[in-house]
Design a protein around this motif. Structure first.
Motif: not given
Length: 125
Positions: A55-64, A80-88, A101-110
């Motif tokens: 899978t490409h689902s980071i959430s599924a791997m975390i659950a495992k 969840r954001f990163l998994t969606d980003s894989y496609y979007d 820009p502030d959203e990008y900085d926040d997502y990048l930091s996380q």
């Protein structure tokens, strides 16, 4: 010579370090964060759950890995954001939303916080 998931993840990590501050590279940076986290997680799942996940689902791997590393649950939102980003963020999509820009900085930091934690779990300093 075979390359391991950690080798591939480390390459993604180095790429992120080079492009994360380059204007216009926000989407490729986020996609590479997803790829990097996915590869570290696939290594951890193989090592600790003795399973190869396709899978490409980071959430599924975390659950495992929940039983072995319950603190990974703290990263569910960014997973969840990163998994969606894989496609979007890789293809033309109706779901694409330009990040401010502030959203990008926040997502990048996380994302980098998650990756740093995964590197620690993989024994990388």
């Amino acid at each position: 010579m075979n390359r391991s998931m950690i080798d591939f993840a480390n390459t993604d990590y180095e790429l992120i370090q080079h492009i994360k501050e380059v204007k216009g590279m926000e989407d490729p940076t986020i996609v590479n964060c997803q790829q990097c986290a996915e590869k570290y997680l696939k290594h951890l799942v193989r090592e600790h759950a003795e399973e190869v996940m396709r899978t490409h689902s980071i959430s599924a791997m975390i659950a495992k890995l929940d039983e072995k590393f319950p603190e990974l649950q703290d990263f569910k939102h960014i997973a969840r954001f990163l998994t969606d980003s894989y496609y979007d963020r890789r293809y033309e999509s109706e779901d694409y939303v330009l990040l401010e820009p502030d959203e990008y900085d926040d997502y990048l930091s996380q994302s980098l916080e998650l990756i740093a934690y995964l590197r620690k779990l993989c024994g990388i300093s």
